[in-house]
Design an enzyme around this catalytic site. Structure first.
Site, short mmCIF file in Angstrom:
data_model
loop_
_atom_site.label_atom_id
_atom_site.label_comp_id
_atom_site.label_asym_id
_atom_site.label_seq_id
_atom_site.Cartn_x
_atom_site.Cartn_y
_atom_site.Cartn_z
N HIS A 126 32.23 45.45 22.36
CA HIS A 126 32.21 44.65 23.58
C HIS A 126 32.54 45.49 24.81
CE1 HIS A 126 32.23 40.71 25.53
NE2 HIS A 126 33.29 41.10 26.21
N TYR B 187 30.17 49.59 24.26
CA TYR B 187 28.71 49.62 24.07
C TYR B 187 28.30 50.77 23.14
CZ TYR B 187 28.38 46.40 28.06
OH TYR B 187 28.50 45.33 28.90
N LYS C 63 25.60 39.09 38.69
CA LYS C 63 25.67 39.58 37.31
C LYS C 63 25.57 38.40 36.36
CE LYS C 63 28.57 42.32 34.15
NZ LYS C 63 29.91 42.90 33.92
N GLU D 36 26.59 37.45 32.17
CA GLU D 36 27.39 37.94 31.05
C GLU D 36 27.47 36.87 29.98
OE1 GLU D 36 31.72 39.13 31.52
OE2 GLU D 36 30.72 41.08 31.40
N HIS E 79 29.29 34.72 26.76
CA HIS E 79 30.54 34.22 26.15
C HIS E 79 30.15 33.43 24.92
CE1 HIS E 79 34.98 33.58 27.25
NE2 HIS E 79 34.72 34.87 27.28
N ASN E 80 29.39 34.09 24.05
CA ASN E 80 28.78 33.42 22.90
C ASN E 80 29.77 33.05 21.81
OD1 ASN E 80 26.43 34.02 24.32
ND2 ASN E 80 26.01 35.86 23.13
N GLN F 118 40.31 32.27 25.10
CA GLN F 118 41.18 32.10 26.25
C GLN F 118 41.13 30.68 26.79
OE1 GLN F 118 38.39 33.96 26.02
NE2 GLN F 118 38.65 35.97 26.94
N GLY G 226 24.49 44.08 34.13
CA GLY G 226 24.12 43.46 32.86
C GLY G 226 25.24 43.49 31.84
N ASN G 227 24.86 43.06 30.64
CA ASN G 227 25.82 42.89 29.56
C ASN G 227 25.08 42.98 28.24
OD1 ASN G 227 27.14 40.14 27.87
ND2 ASN G 227 28.41 41.91 28.26
N SER H 187 25.42 41.81 24.22
CA SER H 187 26.14 40.98 23.25
C SER H 187 25.50 41.17 21.88
CB SER H 187 26.09 39.50 23.66
OG SER H 187 26.70 38.70 22.66
#
Length: 726
Positions: free
Chosen positions: A42, A45, A84, A86, A88-89, A237, A528-529, A531
Site C-alpha cells: 500500500h 508500491y 486525486k 484513491e 478504500h476497498n 478507521q 493516482g493510486n 490497489s
C-alpha cells in the site's frame, strides 16, 4: 527476532536480511512495525512501481505530477485545480459505512493539504451480484453502508458530491471497490508541498487525538481476504467529518500565515508515513518525542502511536519562531496542536519515549532500499478460452431492450445520488449520476471544470491493455461531450493478487494501455493510486483501472447538457459502428458471458471527435451531447429520453437490430440546434455521422422496432434499482 513476529508483519526473509543490512543490527518491535508499514504494498508500491515508470506526466499546464499528495494543473487566471482518486476497498468491505466514509476523508485531506479548498467529490463503486442467493443479501448491505458512509462524510463537510459511476458483477462478490475522488481550487502561489527541511525547524502534530483505530491498516490493505484475516474490524478507521471540517479551515488559514515549510496528512501508516515521507523528500533527519502526541486512549505505546491510522490528523513542519502562531490558529478552531519534534541534518528518524531513544532508523536507505519486486508474469489461460465469440440476438428486440433497461448496470441510481448533497457551495453546474461528465463553476473567471469518470471492468477482463485504453478514452470523451477540453487524468488501478502471475500480466498490460492512451490523447497522469490484493479466496476481481479526466471549458455559459431539452431537435449519431459486442452488457444479459476480442483503438478518430465537440460547443450549434457507452445507442438514448422527459422518433440504418446494443467506442449522440453550421463543421472534420431523426412532442420512445410509452420507460428506468435493494 523470532520468525513468527517477522511473518506477522508481512516481512519476507529477503526483506528481513535487507533490514539487518540497513540497521547493522536486529530491529526492535517498533522499528520492525515501522519498516513493515513503509514496505507494505500500500505504501511502497513494490509490485507495481516497475510498471508505473514511464507514465506521461508532463504538459505545459501541469504544475505538479505524481509524487505529491495530489496532482495540480493550471486552469488559467492564476488558478490551479488540485485532484486525486484513491481506493478504500478493503476497509469498505469489512465495515462499509466507516470504510467508505474514511475513504472520502482521506482523499479530501490529500487535496486540502496541497493548499486547495475542496469543491467537488465523486466516486467509482463496484459491487457483487445483488441477485445471488448467497452473496446478494450481503451485497445489498454493502451498497447501503457504503453509500451512507460517502454521503455522511461529504454532506457533513459541506462538499458537494457531484457524480460518479456504479456497476455490479459477481467478480466483486468477495471484494468490492470503493474509489473516492476529490478536486480543489487554489491560487497557483498558494500550493503547498509535503516537505520537512531546515535544521531546527519544528514538527507540529495537529488535529484529532490518536487512538488505536486503524492499527495495521496499510498492511491489511496489502493482503487478500482469506479465512485467516477475515476478522479485521480493528484495522478500519473511524472518521469524524465535523473535526475534519475544522481541520480543513484551520489549515487553509494556516497557509495564509507564512509560518510553515510543509505539511502532510496522516493517511495510511499514520505518523510513520507522514514523517518519513516529509523528511525523505527533503533529504533531512527528524527527531520525534512520541510521549507528546495527544492521545484519546490510555496506555498507548510508541508502536501504536507510530502506526495508528486515526483520522483527521496532520503533520506540519513550521518555521522556528513561528510555532506560537501555528498553535494559536489550531486552538482557535478547537483542535489539538503540539510541537512533537524538530528537523535536523542527521538523515535519521530518531524516536524518543520519555527522553529514551526507542527507535533509530536511517531515512534515505529505508526509502531507497524499499523492495521493487520483479514478479513473474504470464498471460492468463482464460483469454484463449473467451476470444471466439460472436453475438447474435436471440430475443425480440423490444424484450431485450426492456431487460437491459431493468438491469442494475443501466437502471437509474437515484437511490445513491439523492443521498449526496450535490449543490452545496453553489458551484455545481452538472451533477449527473447517469449521464456523462459532471461539472463545476469556477466563479473567479466564469470557466467550468468538467470531470469524467470511467471504469468498465468487463472490457479490461477481455483485454487488459485495450480495456485500459478505452477507460482513458471514454473518460476523456465524457468531458469532451460537455464542450470542455480534456486536460489530465488521475487513476486508481484496482487489480487482484500480485502474487498471481496472471494478475501481474493484467496489471502490466493495463499500465501499457494507460501510457499509450495518455501519450496519444495528450492527457498526462498527474496523480493516482494502486490497489492490489483485491481477491477473496481464489477469486480475483476483474482488472479495474478507474480513470478520472479533468477538462476545462473557458466559458461556463456554454456548457453542454447531456440530455434533450426541446422537441423538434435533430438527433445525430457521430462516429462509426463496428459491431463491437466483446464484453458488452447485452452479451452478459442474454448469454451470461464476458467474451470476445476488442478491436484496435483509433486514436485519430477519437481526437477528431473531441476537437469537433469542443468547436461545436464554442460555436453554440449543439443543444446537447452524450457519449455512447454501456448498452450502446439504445440505452444511451433511453436514458437521455427518460431524464429529459422528451419523446423520440428515430430510425437507424442498421439491418441487424442487435447493433442497437453494441458498444463501439468513439461515438456520441448529439442534439443539434443549428443544423446548417453543424453540417458544415462536421463535414470539414471528416467525422462519420448519421441523422437518426428528431425529438417529438409525443410522449413516446421509438427507435427502429422498439416502441414504448414515455411513462412506461420512465417507470422501468427510475424504479427498479431501489426495489432491488429491498
Amino acid at each position: 527476532m523470532d520468525l513468527k513476529t517477522i511473518k506477522a508483519h508481512k516481512i519476507s526473509q529477503d526483506e528481513y536480511k535487507e533490514i539487518l543490512k540497513i540497521l547493522n543490527r536486529e530491529p526492535n518491535l517498533l522499528e520492525l512495525g515501522i519498516i513493515s508499514a513503509m514496505w507494505s504494498e500500500h505504501c511502497s508500491y513494490k509490485s507495481s512501481k516497475k510498471y508505473l515508470q514511464g507514465f506521461p506526466t508532463k504538459a505545459p499546464y501541469v504544475i505538479q505530477g505524481p509524487g505529491e499528495n495530489a496532482g495540480v494543473i493550471d486552469i488559467g487566471d492564476n488558478l490551479a485545480a488540485v485532484f486525486k482518486i484513491e481506493s478504500h476497498n478493503h476497509p469498505s468491505f469489512i465495515e462499509p459505512f466507516a470504510g467508505a466514509a474514511t475513504g472520502v476523508g482521506g482523499i479530501v485531506r490529500d487535496v486540502f493539504t496541497m493548499g486547495a479548498r475542496v469543491v467537488a467529490l465523486m466516486n467509482s463503486l463496484k459491487f457483487g451480484n445483488i441477485h445471488d442467493k448467497e452473496a446478494g443479501k450481503y451485497q445489498k448491505y454493502l451498497v447501503k453502508g457504503v453509500v451512507n458512509g460517502i454521503a455522511h462524510y461529504g454532506n457533513c463537510m459541506g462538499i458537494p458530491t457531484i457524480g460518479g459511476e456504479c456497476s455490479f458483477d459477481e467478480c466483486f462478490n468477495g471484494n468490492i471497490l470503493v474509489n473516492a475522488f476529490a478536486l480543489g481550487i487554489c491560487k497557483k502561489e498558494d500550493i503547498f508541498y509535503a516537505k520537512a527541511e531546515g535544521k531546527g525547524n519544528l514538527i507540529i502534530y495537529a488535529g484529532s487525538k490518536t487512538g488505536r483505530d486503524g492499527l495495521g491498516g496499510a498492511v491489511m490493505a496489502s493482503d487478500s481476504f482469506n479465512e485467516e484475516n477475515k476478522s479485521l474490524r480493528p484495522t478500519v478507521q473511524i472518521g469524524d467529518p465535523f473535526s475534519q471540517k475544522l481541520l480543513m479551515e484551520a489549515c487553509l488559514e494556516l497557509f495564509k500565515s507564512d509560518c510553515i515549510i510543509g505539511i502532510q496528512d496522516m493517511g495510511a501508516a499514520g505518523l510513520t508515513s507522514s514523517s518519513f515521507e516529509m523528511a525523505g523528500r527533503s533529504g533531512s533527519g527528524m527527531k520525534l518525542y512520541l510521549d507528546k502526541v495527544p492521545t484519546r486512549e490510555k496506555g498507548m505505546n510508541p508502536y501504536e502511536l507510530m502506526l495508528s491510522e486515526s483520522q483527521e490528523r496532520m503533520l506540519i513542519c513550521a518555521k522556528r519562531g513561528y510555532e506560537k502562531k501555528v498553535l494559536e490558529i489550531f486552538k482557535k478552531w478547537n483542535l489539538d496542536a503540539v510541537v512533537i519534534g524538530e528537523v535536523n541534518d542527521s538523515g535519521k528518524m530518531e524516536l524518543f519515549w520519555h527522553d529514551e531513544l526507542v527507535g533509530d532508523i536511517p531515512i534515505a536507505p529505508l526509502s531507497e532500499k524499499a523492495p521493487i519486486l520483479d514478479r513473474p508474469i504470464n498471460k492468463p489461460k482464460y483469454l484463449d478460452q473467451i476470444k471466439d465469440y460472436e453475438f447474435k440476438l436471440k430475443e425480440n428486440v423490444q424484450d431485450i431492450f426492456i431487460k437491459m433497461l431493468q438491469n442494475e448496470n443501466i437502471n437509474d441510481k437515484s437511490y445513491i445520488y439523492e443521498q449526496f448533497d450535490s449543490s452545496v457551495q453553489t458551484n455545481t453546474l452538472k451533477a449527473d449520476g447517469a449521464l456523462g461528465a459532471s461539472a463545476i463553476w469556477i466563479k473567479e473567471n466564469n470557466s467550468a471544470l468538467s470531470i469524467g469518470i470511467e471504469c468498465n471492468s468487463r472490457l479490461n477482463y477481455i483485454d487488459p491493455k485495450k480495456g485500459a485504453v478505452l477507460a482513458v478514452a471514454n473518460a476523456g470523451r465524457k468531458v469532451a461531450c460537455t464542450g470542455a477540453k480534456p486536460l489530465a487524468i488521475t487513476d486508481c488501478l484496482n487489480y487482484g493478487n500480485p502474487e498471481n502471475e496472471e494478475v501481474m500480466w493484467q496489471f502490466a498490460k493495463g499500465c501499457e494501455g494507460i501510457k499509450e492512451a495518455c501519450r496519444t490523447l495528450n492527457t498526462p497522469v498527474v496523480s493516482g493510486n494502486v490497489s492490489l490484493y483485491n481477491q477473496s479466496k481464489d477469486l480475483n476481481i476483474y482488472p479495474s483501472p478507474t480513470i478520472v479526466n479533468v477538462g476545462l471549458l473557458k466559458d461556463a455559459n456554454k456548457l453542454l447538457k447531456s440530455a434533450f431539452i426541446n422537441s423538434n431537435t435533430s438527433i445525430y449519431l457521430l462516429g462509426k459502428t463496428y459491431k463491437e459486442f466483446s464484453g458488452s452488457l447485452v452479451s452478459k444479459i442474454q448469454d451470461n458471458v464476458v467474451k470476445g476480442n476488442l478491436k484496435d483503438f483509433d486514436f485519430e478518430a477519437e481526437l477528431k471527435l473531441w476537437k469537433f465537440l469542443e468547436q461545436a460547443c464554442d460555436q453554440e450549434i449543439l443543444e446537447c451531447a452524450n457519449s455512447v457507452g454501456v448498452g450502446g445507442i439504445a440505452m444511451t438514448l433511453a436514458k437521455m429520453c427518460a431524464i429529459s422527459c422528451v419523446g423520440l422518433n428515430l430510425k437507424t440504418s442498421f439491418n441487424d437490430k442487435a447493433l442497437l446494443f453494441e458498444e463501439s467506442p468513439t461515438r456520441a449522440i448529439v442534439g443539434v440546434k443549428n443544423e446548417a453550421n453543424f453540417l458544415k463543421l462536421i463535414d470539414s472534420m471528416g467525422i462519420p455521422f448519421f441523422k437518426l431523426g428528431q425529438t417529438t412532442k409525443e410522449e413516446k420512445f421509438i427507435l427502429d422496432d422498439i416502441s414504448l410509452d414515455l411513462k412506461e420507460l420512465k417507470k422501468i428506468y427510475f424504479s427498479n434499482f431501489r426495489e432491488m435493494l429491498l
